[in-house]
Motif scaffolding. Structure first.
Motif, short mmCIF file in Angstrom:
data_model
loop_
_atom_site.label_atom_id
_atom_site.label_comp_id
_atom_site.label_asym_id
_atom_site.label_seq_id
_atom_site.Cartn_x
_atom_site.Cartn_y
_atom_site.Cartn_z
N GLU A 43 0.82 -1.33 -0.29
CA GLU A 43 -0.09 -0.19 0.07
C GLU A 43 0.83 1.41 -0.02
OE1 GLU A 43 -3.20 0.36 2.98
OE2 GLU A 43 -3.80 -2.24 2.91
N VAL A 44 2.00 1.80 1.05
CA VAL A 44 2.80 2.38 0.70
C VAL A 44 4.19 1.12 0.77
CG1 VAL A 44 4.03 4.08 2.10
CG2 VAL A 44 1.84 3.70 2.36
N THR A 45 4.97 2.38 -0.57
CA THR A 45 6.79 2.18 -0.79
C THR A 45 7.05 3.38 -0.89
OG1 THR A 45 6.08 2.06 -2.93
CG2 THR A 45 5.70 -0.09 -1.81
N VAL A 46 8.93 3.15 -0.58
CA VAL A 46 9.49 3.86 -0.10
C VAL A 46 11.21 3.90 -1.71
CG1 VAL A 46 11.19 5.24 0.80
CG2 VAL A 46 9.29 4.45 1.77
N SER A 93 11.33 9.57 -2.47
CA SER A 93 10.18 9.14 -3.14
C SER A 93 9.44 7.76 -2.22
CB SER A 93 10.21 8.93 -4.81
OG SER A 93 10.62 9.57 -5.17
N ILE A 94 8.13 8.27 -2.07
CA ILE A 94 6.90 7.28 -1.36
C ILE A 94 5.62 7.33 -2.16
CG2 ILE A 94 5.18 6.70 0.36
CD1 ILE A 94 6.85 8.62 2.23
N PHE A 95 5.35 6.20 -2.70
CA PHE A 95 4.38 6.14 -3.75
C PHE A 95 3.16 5.16 -2.11
CE2 PHE A 95 8.11 5.70 -5.53
CZ PHE A 95 7.82 6.48 -6.55
N ARG A 96 2.16 5.73 -2.70
CA ARG A 96 0.66 5.56 -1.89
C ARG A 96 -0.26 5.34 -2.59
NH1 ARG A 96 1.30 10.77 1.67
NH2 ARG A 96 -0.23 11.37 0.60
N LYS A 97 -0.95 3.87 -2.71
CA LYS A 97 -1.63 3.51 -3.09
C LYS A 97 -3.12 4.69 -3.12
CE LYS A 97 -0.55 -1.42 -4.15
NZ LYS A 97 -0.72 -3.03 -4.92
N PHE A 121 9.36 12.30 8.63
CA PHE A 121 8.95 12.42 6.50
C PHE A 121 8.85 10.65 6.07
CE2 PHE A 121 9.98 11.33 2.02
CZ PHE A 121 9.28 12.15 1.62
N PHE A 122 9.20 10.03 6.27
CA PHE A 122 8.55 8.73 6.61
C PHE A 122 6.79 8.44 7.01
CE2 PHE A 122 13.28 6.85 5.23
CZ PHE A 122 13.02 6.93 4.65
N THR A 123 6.97 8.83 8.46
CA THR A 123 5.78 8.83 9.51
C THR A 123 4.56 9.04 8.85
OG1 THR A 123 7.78 8.33 11.09
CG2 THR A 123 5.15 8.68 11.45
N ILE A 124 4.98 10.60 8.64
CA ILE A 124 3.90 11.51 8.08
C ILE A 124 2.70 10.94 6.68
CG2 ILE A 124 3.42 14.36 7.04
CD1 ILE A 124 5.60 14.82 9.21
N ASN A 125 3.93 10.56 5.82
CA ASN A 125 3.45 9.97 4.54
C ASN A 125 3.49 8.54 4.89
OD1 ASN A 125 3.68 13.16 2.80
ND2 ASN A 125 5.43 12.11 3.21
N ASP A 126 2.85 8.05 5.98
CA ASP A 126 2.38 6.73 6.00
C ASP A 126 0.64 6.59 5.77
OD1 ASP A 126 2.87 3.86 5.59
OD2 ASP A 126 3.18 3.35 8.59
N ILE A 127 0.37 7.13 4.38
CA ILE A 127 -0.85 6.44 4.52
C ILE A 127 -1.30 5.57 4.03
CG2 ILE A 127 -3.20 8.10 3.52
CD1 ILE A 127 -1.51 9.15 5.80
N HIS A 128 -2.50 5.04 5.06
CA HIS A 128 -2.51 3.47 4.26
C HIS A 128 -4.55 3.51 3.40
CE1 HIS A 128 0.79 1.20 5.35
NE2 HIS A 128 1.09 2.18 6.00
N TYR A 129 -4.62 2.66 3.04
CA TYR A 129 -5.98 1.97 2.59
C TYR A 129 -7.49 3.01 4.58
CZ TYR A 129 -5.53 0.67 -1.98
OH TYR A 129 -5.03 0.06 -3.24
#
Length: 254
Positions: A43-46, A93-97, A121-129
């Motif tokens: 769901e989230v990849t870096v 880069s962070i890729f979110r579904k 940066f990782f924690t803030i942008n760790d947005i999942h379904y």
């Protein structure tokens, strides 16, 4: 499908063969199919796009990744992959579904690069379904271009907490790019905003960050069908019209 799996396998072998302690466990993406397969895998990849292992921020990147073991992380120095994702310089880069979003941190434009800053940066942008609401995730949720939030307000100690959470997680992909599904674990400020108390939970609501408007789903069973109907009613505009009619009636009665 076989080609994608094979490419991913080759990339993993490359990673395992890489020299150097912590780096040996980091997936190295060798081509575009491997990169796409990796992005599709979670769901989230870096991805750390570094020209070399000596690039600015590389060591800090490794240190930050080590602190958040749950992340799906890879590195890439291949030009064709950089071109595919419009990368022109060393970038994380962070890729979110969930909101079909790519978040890029260009290291050349960042004054200070340290592991603590990257962890944030990782924690803030760790947005999942379905993302649990907290101080860090709130920043990422409100920075997203998707401004509509479907909220499950519940308490972790409730017997059906995990069941409700998984029910919404299964439903969330239907609303990719339209709504973010958010789990609110008994947050007092959120409950106050919706004029609810802990004893009223669990409840479902929709919040529109652009207009700062909210809608509560009527009390009753929180089934996938009811939640889906609630979401669809909002997206079609029917929920908003209904709310406006009720508000108009209230003013007439007054």
């Amino acid at each position: 499908m076989f080609f994608i799996l094979l490419s991913l396998f080759i990339a993993r072998v490359t990673a395992e063969a890489a020299a150097g302690g912590e780096e040996s466990a980091l997936l190295r993406l060798s081509d575009v199919p491997a990169a796409q397969a990796f992005i599709d895998s979670s769901e989230v990849t870096v991805i750390g796009f570094f020209e070399t292992d000596e690039s600015r921020g590389y060591k800090e990147f490794l240190a930050a990744v080590k602190q958040i073991e749950s992340l799906s992380v890879a590195v890439c120095s291949e030009e064709e992959v950089w071109t595919k994702y419009n990368i022109t310089s060393d970038t994380i880069s962070i890729f979110r579904k969930a909101d079909v979003h790519q978040k890029h941190l260009q290291l050349s434009e960042t004054k200070k690069v340290d592991s603590d800053g990257l962890v944030r940066f990782f924690t803030i942008n760790d947005i999942h379904y379905i993302t649990e609401y907290n101080q860090a995730s709130a920043v990422g949720l409100f920075q997203s271009e998707v401004k509509t939030h479907l909220l499950l307000m519940s308490n972790r100690d409730m017997s059906d907490f995990n069941q409700l959470k998984e029910r919404l997680r299964a439903l969330a992909p239907k609303y990719t790019g339209k709504m973010l599904f958010v789990l609110v674990n008994g947050n007092a400020r959120v409950l106050e905003y919706f004029k609810l108390r802990s004893r009223d939970l669990p409840r479902i609501a929709i919040y529109d960050a652009d207009s700062d408007r909210k809608w509560l789903m009527p009390k009753g069973e929180i089934s996938a069908e009811r939640v889906q109907n609630f979401c669809d009613s909002y997206l079609s505009g029917d929920l908003q019209k209904q709310n406006e009619a009720e508000t108009s009636e209230d003013k007439t009665e007054l």
